[in-house]
Design a protein around this motif. Structure first.
Motif, short mmCIF file in Angstrom:
data_model
loop_
_atom_site.label_atom_id
_atom_site.label_comp_id
_atom_site.label_asym_id
_atom_site.label_seq_id
_atom_site.Cartn_x
_atom_site.Cartn_y
_atom_site.Cartn_z
N UNK A 1 -36.39 -0.43 -60.71
CA UNK A 1 -36.20 0.47 -59.40
C UNK A 1 -34.84 -0.03 -58.65
N UNK A 2 -34.62 -1.37 -58.77
CA UNK A 2 -33.33 -1.72 -58.12
C UNK A 2 -32.20 -0.96 -58.47
N UNK A 3 -32.27 -1.04 -60.08
CA UNK A 3 -31.06 -0.44 -61.02
C UNK A 3 -31.11 1.16 -60.40
N UNK A 4 -32.03 1.85 -60.21
CA UNK A 4 -31.92 3.17 -59.84
C UNK A 4 -31.47 3.48 -58.71
N UNK B 1 -29.07 11.05 -59.49
CA UNK B 1 -30.11 11.71 -58.94
C UNK B 1 -31.26 11.21 -60.13
N UNK B 2 -31.25 9.99 -60.52
CA UNK B 2 -32.30 9.45 -61.34
C UNK B 2 -33.63 9.29 -60.73
N UNK B 3 -34.51 10.07 -61.28
CA UNK B 3 -36.04 9.79 -60.87
C UNK B 3 -36.96 9.15 -62.13
N UNK B 4 -38.31 9.16 -61.82
CA UNK B 4 -39.27 8.70 -62.66
C UNK B 4 -39.14 9.13 -64.01
N UNK C 1 -24.62 -7.11 -62.10
CA UNK C 1 -23.98 -6.20 -63.43
C UNK C 1 -23.95 -4.79 -62.98
N UNK C 2 -25.20 -4.08 -62.50
CA UNK C 2 -25.22 -2.76 -62.38
C UNK C 2 -24.05 -2.14 -61.44
N UNK C 3 -24.09 -2.72 -60.44
CA UNK C 3 -22.63 -2.40 -59.35
C UNK C 3 -21.55 -2.63 -60.11
N UNK D 1 -26.83 0.44 -69.38
CA UNK D 1 -27.02 -0.85 -69.13
C UNK D 1 -27.97 -1.26 -68.38
N UNK D 2 -28.83 -0.71 -67.63
CA UNK D 2 -29.90 -0.70 -66.82
C UNK D 2 -31.18 -0.83 -67.72
#
Length: 495
Positions: free
Chosen positions: A217-220, A230-233, A414-416, A436-437
């Motif tokens: 969730x943090x990665x999204x 605009x990544x969703x479930x 890493x993600x940022x 990566x996530x």
């Protein structure tokens, strides 16, 4: 080893004893001097530019402990005690509470509760009844039994948003199944594969569902806020779940190559006995009813964690739910256990405390962050083609769990960084960061790399070296599948 046990093995009535290879014997013999040499070299070499002295000391102790945990010349809990002692002694941490306080971590309480819940399942026979039903219904062979357990892990990922909670549910079931199969910890390859695939199924299933862990969730959030995605479930599910399933299926069969189980049991002969054992249990006992109610309550609280505040006005965490379940098991009249009935492995608690102490020291001293930054710089990502950068980022992200013991820390750092790298190179940051996530939950190489690993490792069915061998292969396959999806499946999805 006792004479009786030795005789049993010779007569072929018990599982064959797995003899250590020459390589494993040499590792055990030379583990201590190698660990000391590595630690001293890292400790007394000139401090690299940009690294704090505390970070250098933390890395040195981590490396020494890592060698000892893998080679096992001494019990792993003793290595943890040594690490806990050395970290404040040589100045890797300023406050000794950072390391001595790890025995009070929530994961320790979660592990205690897991052992109590396991004891409740065993004493009540609820676990045995469920295991016997599962085996007689679906587990006609070892492979079918393992597939059923993997499927349960993937199904639970949709409903139980906690990797540790799912491990706490699955481990008792695995223990009962292995009891039925007469598998002995440390000797049975069936037990070894079952527990190792339990670790991997938990991690891979988590990678497939966005809500299966807070790290996803943090990665999204980073991808949508920093990269303009605009990544969703459903976007996450469609992108990640196929890679998780494919990787799990491939590594499922690899497990049988690494740890052959074909000669462990004659399953045709044992099925009749298992049916008889199920009949002997008769009707549900009072203890079984109590255990059932406690476990249903536990599952409901774990599965509905996101709604607790709306329902109750406060949130009940995974760890609090586990402790509540343990309390209910132990309460007079309400529960079904006494303290003497519990089988809590305190040596495992010490081991976990030391592992988290070393991980905390690396994080707080910025030692882990220094290593990652220098790896990126050394690899020269800025000079590579976009395709090569994507592959390197995915593999780097996959194996970064060897340094960071926290998924949240890895995601946060890493993600940022990968999003910024993509923007600098003119790449689309959304698919790169998403790929990566998807690797962030593959924390499967060593017991201290996740709470799930520690819980499964506590069963005693596999060694640190067993986990390393299987995990290195799985991580490589997982990174390869995700890389392939990045260039193909992501395009189909419009990512």
């Amino acid at each position: 080893m006792s004479d009786n046990l030795a005789a049993t093995d010779k007569e072929g009535k018990g599982p064959p004893i797995k003899k250590k290879s020459r390589f494993e014997e040499r590792m055990k013999k030379w583990g201590v001097p190698i660990a000391i040499i590595f630690m001293l070299l890292l400790l007394f070499m000139p401090t690299p530019e940009g690294m704090e002295p505390a970070a250098q000391k933390s890395i040195a102790i981590f490396t020494g402990a890592l060698v000892l945990w893998i080679t096992t010349p001494i019990p792993i809990y003793l290595t943890s005690i040594i690490a806990i002692l050395l970290l404040p002694l040589i100045g890797a941490v300023e406050d000794q509470e950072v390391v001595f306080g790890t025995l009070g971590f929530d994961v320790i309480w979660l592990m205690v509760s897991a052992f109590i819940l396991t004891s409740a399942m065993i004493k009540s026979n609820l676990g045995r009844r469920f295991a016997l039903w599962m085996v007689t219904k679906f587990g006609k062979t070892p492979k079918m039994t393992l597939l059923v357990l993997i499927a349960i892990n993937f199904i639970l990922a949709f409903f139980v948003p906690s990797t540790t909670a799912r491990a706490t549910l699955m481990v008792p079931i695995c223990l009962i199944l292995l009891e039925v199969y007469k598998a002995i910890p440390g000797r049975s390859n069936l037990g070894r594969v079952m527990m190792l695939q339990g670790v991997q199924a938990d991690a891979l299933a988590t990678s497939g569902v966005m809500t299966a862990t807070s790290g996803n969730i943090i990665a999204v959030g980073f991808i949508n806020e920093l990269a303009g995605g605009q990544i969703g479930y459903m976007d996450w599910l469609l992108a990640s779940m196929p890679t998780a399933i494919i990787t799990m299926l491939i590594t499922f069969f690899i497990g049988f190559k690494l740890f052959s189980i074909k000669d462990e049991s004659n399953f045709q002969d044992v099925m009749g006995t298992l049916h008889d054992e199920l009949k002997k249990l008769g009707q549900f006992s009072t203890d079984e009813k109590k255990a059932t109610i406690i476990f249903i309550l536990t599952v409901i609280l774990w599965a509905t964690g996101d709604y607790h505040k709306d329902w109750f006005g406060f949130e009940i965490s995974t760890e609090q739910t586990a402790v509540l379940a343990a309390l209910l098991c132990l309460l007079p009249r309400v529960g079904l256990l006494t303290w003497k009935d519990t089988n809590i492995k305190w040596e495992l608690m010490i081991f976990a405390a030391g592992a988290y102490a070393v991980g905390n020291a690396l994080d707080k001293s910025k030692g882990a962050e220094w290593i990652i930054k220098n790896v990126v710089s050394t690899l020269g990502l800025e000079q590579m083609s976009h395709a090569m950068v994507a592959v390197v980022v995915i593999f780097l992200s996959m194996y970064s769990h060897l340094i960071f013991t926290s998924k949240t820390v890895r995601v946060t750092i890493l993600i940022p960084a990968f999003i910024a790298l993509a923007k600098t190179l003119g790449m689309d940051p959304v698919p790169l960061a998403l790929a990566a996530a998807m690797t962030m939950t593959y924390t499967i190489t060593l017991p201290p790399h996740s709470k799930v690993n520690t819980i499964y490792f506590g069963t005693g069915y596999f060694s640190v070296l067993d986990q390393v061998k299987y995990a290195v292969v799985t991580c490589f396959i997982g990174a390869s599948i995700i890389s392939l999806a990045y260039f193909t499946w992501f395009k189909v999805l419009g990512l």
